[in-house]
Design a protein around this motif. Structure first.
Motif, short mmCIF file in Angstrom:
data_model
loop_
_atom_site.label_atom_id
_atom_site.label_comp_id
_atom_site.label_asym_id
_atom_site.label_seq_id
_atom_site.Cartn_x
_atom_site.Cartn_y
_atom_site.Cartn_z
N THR A 11 -2.87 6.59 3.60
CA THR A 11 -2.76 5.20 3.01
C THR A 11 -3.70 5.20 1.91
O THR A 11 -4.89 5.32 2.32
CB THR A 11 -2.81 4.07 3.83
OG1 THR A 11 -1.95 4.10 5.15
CG2 THR A 11 -2.62 2.60 3.34
N VAL A 12 -3.27 4.95 0.75
CA VAL A 12 -4.12 4.71 -0.50
C VAL A 12 -3.81 3.67 -1.41
O VAL A 12 -2.95 2.88 -0.95
CB VAL A 12 -4.10 6.11 -1.43
CG1 VAL A 12 -4.13 7.26 -0.54
CG2 VAL A 12 -2.50 6.00 -1.90
N THR A 13 -4.88 3.37 -2.17
CA THR A 13 -4.68 2.21 -2.94
C THR A 13 -3.89 2.45 -4.05
O THR A 13 -3.69 3.71 -4.34
CB THR A 13 -6.45 1.72 -3.63
OG1 THR A 13 -6.76 2.97 -4.55
CG2 THR A 13 -7.30 1.66 -2.77
N THR A 14 -3.39 1.54 -4.47
CA THR A 14 -2.37 1.63 -5.70
C THR A 14 -2.85 2.20 -7.10
O THR A 14 -2.35 3.22 -7.51
CB THR A 14 -1.72 0.11 -6.05
OG1 THR A 14 -1.08 -0.58 -4.88
CG2 THR A 14 -0.85 0.14 -7.34
N GLU A 15 -4.10 2.04 -7.09
CA GLU A 15 -4.95 2.82 -8.13
C GLU A 15 -4.91 4.12 -8.23
O GLU A 15 -4.82 4.94 -8.85
CB GLU A 15 -6.45 1.93 -8.24
CG GLU A 15 -6.33 0.50 -9.14
CD GLU A 15 -6.09 -0.59 -7.81
OE1 GLU A 15 -6.12 -0.09 -6.77
OE2 GLU A 15 -5.66 -1.80 -8.28
N ALA A 56 0.80 -1.08 0.06
CA ALA A 56 0.17 -0.05 -0.15
C ALA A 56 0.83 1.14 0.02
O ALA A 56 1.41 1.51 0.76
CB ALA A 56 -0.88 0.02 1.21
N PRO A 57 0.68 2.27 -0.99
CA PRO A 57 1.30 3.45 -0.94
C PRO A 57 0.91 4.34 0.34
O PRO A 57 -0.19 4.28 0.58
CB PRO A 57 1.09 4.04 -2.20
CG PRO A 57 0.49 2.90 -3.16
CD PRO A 57 -0.30 1.83 -2.04
N LEU A 88 -0.52 10.20 -9.54
CA LEU A 88 0.79 10.59 -10.48
C LEU A 88 0.54 10.94 -11.87
O LEU A 88 1.02 11.72 -12.51
CB LEU A 88 1.58 9.19 -10.39
CG LEU A 88 2.29 8.65 -9.16
CD1 LEU A 88 3.17 7.49 -9.51
CD2 LEU A 88 3.31 9.82 -8.72
N ALA A 89 -0.43 10.23 -12.55
CA ALA A 89 -0.84 10.65 -13.99
C ALA A 89 -1.57 12.22 -14.10
O ALA A 89 -0.96 12.79 -14.75
CB ALA A 89 -1.78 9.66 -14.29
N TRP A 90 -2.37 12.47 -12.87
CA TRP A 90 -2.83 13.69 -12.83
C TRP A 90 -1.65 14.98 -12.87
O TRP A 90 -1.57 15.83 -13.51
CB TRP A 90 -3.87 14.04 -11.65
CG TRP A 90 -4.33 15.26 -11.87
CD1 TRP A 90 -5.50 15.53 -12.55
CD2 TRP A 90 -3.92 16.65 -11.13
NE1 TRP A 90 -5.96 17.03 -12.36
CE2 TRP A 90 -4.84 17.57 -11.77
CE3 TRP A 90 -2.82 16.77 -10.34
CZ2 TRP A 90 -4.83 18.83 -11.08
CZ3 TRP A 90 -2.68 18.10 -9.91
CH2 TRP A 90 -3.64 19.21 -10.48
#
Length: 65
Positions: free
Chosen positions: A46-50, A30-31, A56-58
């Motif tokens: 704590t966030v999901t990988t998705e 978990a990131p 990161l994409a944004w």
């Protein structure tokens, strides 16, 4: 032995020891995201990988505006 990785900050935050940056690490799979300026009192999200990959994409699409 802990499976929590070290905090890492962006190379864009400068190479110094500035504590005004967002940092990330892995805790298991978990990131986790945190703001370093609050030192040990900082909240850790704590966030999901998705969700992290979406962030990161944004940033890549909007970071240089």
């Amino acid at each position: 032995m802990s499976n929590t990785g070290p905090w890492r900050k962006s190379s864009r935050s400068g190479g110094n020891q500035d504590n005004n940056c967002v940092e990330v690490r892995l805790c298991g799979d978990a990131p986790q995201v945190s703001d370093s300026k609050l030192a040990d009192d900082r909240p850790i999200l704590t966030v999901t990988t998705e969700s992290y990959n979406g962030l990161l994409a944004w940033v890549k699409d909007h970071g240089e505006q």
